[in-house]
Design a protein around this motif. Structure first.
Motif, mmCIF file in Angstrom:
data_model
loop_
_atom_site.group_PDB
_atom_site.id
_atom_site.type_symbol
_atom_site.label_atom_id
_atom_site.label_comp_id
_atom_site.label_asym_id
_atom_site.label_seq_id
_atom_site.Cartn_x
_atom_site.Cartn_y
_atom_site.Cartn_z
ATOM 1 N N ARG A 217 0.920 -1.173 -0.055
ATOM 2 C CA ARG A 217 -0.047 0.097 0.079
ATOM 3 C C ARG A 217 0.987 1.426 -0.071
ATOM 4 N NH1 ARG A 217 -4.406 -1.406 4.650
ATOM 5 N NH2 ARG A 217 -5.313 -3.328 3.700
ATOM 6 N N VAL A 218 0.339 2.023 -0.865
ATOM 7 C CA VAL A 218 1.448 3.450 -0.886
ATOM 8 C C VAL A 218 0.311 4.519 -0.905
ATOM 9 C CG1 VAL A 218 2.816 4.808 -2.384
ATOM 10 C CG2 VAL A 218 2.969 2.406 -2.301
ATOM 11 N N LEU A 219 0.580 5.675 0.033
ATOM 12 C CA LEU A 219 -0.328 6.824 0.300
ATOM 13 C C LEU A 219 0.835 7.935 0.269
ATOM 14 C CD1 LEU A 219 -3.089 7.248 2.838
ATOM 15 C CD2 LEU A 219 -1.826 9.119 1.661
ATOM 16 N N THR B 76 6.156 7.619 -6.701
ATOM 17 C CA THR B 76 4.876 6.675 -6.940
ATOM 18 C C THR B 76 4.551 6.491 -8.395
ATOM 19 O OG1 THR B 76 4.024 6.851 -4.720
ATOM 20 C CG2 THR B 76 2.443 5.885 -6.176
ATOM 21 N N TYR B 77 4.424 7.634 -8.931
ATOM 22 C CA TYR B 77 3.950 7.734 -10.415
ATOM 23 C C TYR B 77 4.987 7.024 -11.496
ATOM 24 C CZ TYR B 77 1.249 8.969 -14.437
ATOM 25 O OH TYR B 77 0.419 9.168 -15.473
ATOM 26 N N THR B 78 6.307 7.375 -11.130
ATOM 27 C CA THR B 78 7.160 6.545 -11.834
ATOM 28 C C THR B 78 7.169 5.095 -11.672
ATOM 29 O OG1 THR B 78 8.931 8.451 -11.445
ATOM 30 C CG2 THR B 78 9.963 6.183 -12.185
ATOM 31 N N GLU C 93 7.056 14.842 -4.013
ATOM 32 C CA GLU C 93 8.360 13.824 -4.282
ATOM 33 C C GLU C 93 7.825 12.441 -4.159
ATOM 34 O OE1 GLU C 93 12.835 12.582 -2.653
ATOM 35 O OE2 GLU C 93 11.477 13.969 -1.575
ATOM 36 N N GLU C 94 7.044 12.060 -3.046
ATOM 37 C CA GLU C 94 6.497 10.850 -2.916
ATOM 38 C C GLU C 94 5.484 10.413 -4.257
ATOM 39 O OE1 GLU C 94 6.522 10.699 1.968
ATOM 40 O OE2 GLU C 94 4.602 10.943 0.940
#
Length: 333
Positions: free
Chosen positions: A188-190, A200-202, A195-196
């Protein structure tokens, strides 16, 4: 009332009112009414457009100007591609709309622009009431009709699954065991900072390019749409509005599922998985993991977007409610 221009990734002064009006309305697609969705599209596809955003007593209207030529002028929601979100938010929106129509009549005289209003439910009554308030000789035509799918998260994950077919539940149980045997797990990523969000999008785009959509050049890694989702994730980060899950195998991302929150309503956006993992039902398994997360957070509803259109049939297995969505064209009578 006046037009404004917004630099990239900035917020209009009406932002907080706009956000609250989107969250507390009764719209078919509340997430796509939010400024994060609308402004991300503006940044990606029309950043030079003039905007008309105005508020009164907790209500907001938000439109963009589209100049095809001196004679052909359109006023649309900031996102005028799918028309998911409504530009009229709150109890005072009809009055603001009437004032805007009179503003346009004066600004563009002797011409009058074509006005597109999307994100509305069925029926002509509301639209006719809008026109009546303007005092202008206007008419409305239905130009687009769609269906949005939604699922209740009442009862948590077990409650959600109880409303799915026995066949789907069996397939999910079988796929889950197969994935576990393969060593697939979920992260899970929030993201909460720019920068985060970018990191995440990369990761998401790397998965997308390894998927069938990436291989066929028809997914979210393509020009334009790639920027849109990048900007959307960036705008959602400070509001803690994005929810991303990665499917992983060894040290590799092999799938992702992404969407955003509008209060207690979650709106799915995109999911994808590596082509060489297509036999592992990652799309279904990531849906279950996302629903598990949302239920733990107390989210009430999962909106899955359009049910009509190509490759949307799978959503019928995951939703139980269909909401009509309408777009109207307003012009001189």
């Amino acid at each position: 009332m006046q037009f404004v221009s917004l630099p990239h990734n900035t917020k209009p002064e009406q932002y907080n009112t706009w956000l609250q009006a989107a969250l507390h309305g009764s719209h078919t697609d509340p997430f796509c009414c939010t400024p994060s969705w609308q402004l991300a599209f503006h940044d990606a596809f029309g950043p030079k457009r003039r905007l008309l955003i105005t508020e009164e007593e907790g209500s907001v209207i938000a439109f963009a100007e589209g100049l095809v030529s001196e004679e052909e002028i359109y006023i649309t929601p900031l996102e005028p591609s799918w028309f998911f979100g409504c530009p009229l938010l709150g109890d005072k929106a009809p009055q603001l709309f009437a004032e805007a129509m009179r503003f346009f009549a004066k600004t563009y005289a002797p011409r009058f622009p074509k006005i597109l209003v999307g994100g509305l439910g069925p029926g002509l009554t509301y639209m006719q009431q809008l026109l009546n308030k303007t005092g202008l000789p206007l008419q409305a035509h239905l130009v687009k009709a769609g269906i949005q799918g939604s699922a209740s998260l009442e009862g948590g994950l077990d409650g959600f699954l109880s409303r799915r077919s026995a066949n789907l539940r069996r397939n999910l149980k079988r796929a889950s065991q197969k994935a576990a045997d393969k060593g697939i797990y979920f992260e899970r990523v929030l993201p909460t900072t720019a920068e985060e969000a970018q990191n995440t999008y990369t990761r998401m785009i790397a998965v997308e390019r390894a998927s069938w959509k990436g291989i066929d050049h028809c997914g979210m890694a393509e020009p334009g749409i790639c920027d849109f989702y990048n900007f959307l994730l960036e705008r959602l980060a400070p509001e803690r509005g994005a929810r991303v899950i990665f499917a992983r195998h060894d040290d590799r991302d092999v799938g992702f599922i992404f969407g955003g929150l509008a209060g207690q309503v979650y709106r799915g956006q995109q999911f994808s998985y590596a082509h060489d993992f297509h036999a592992h039902s990652l799309g279904n398994l990531m849906q279950v993991e996302k629903i598990r997360w949302l239920c733990e957070e107390g989210v009430h509803r999962y909106d899955m977007g359009p049910l009509d259109g190509p490759k949307m049939q799978y959503k019928t297995h995951w939703t139980e409610t269909a909401f009509p969505l309408r777009t109207w064209l307003v012009e001189k009578a």
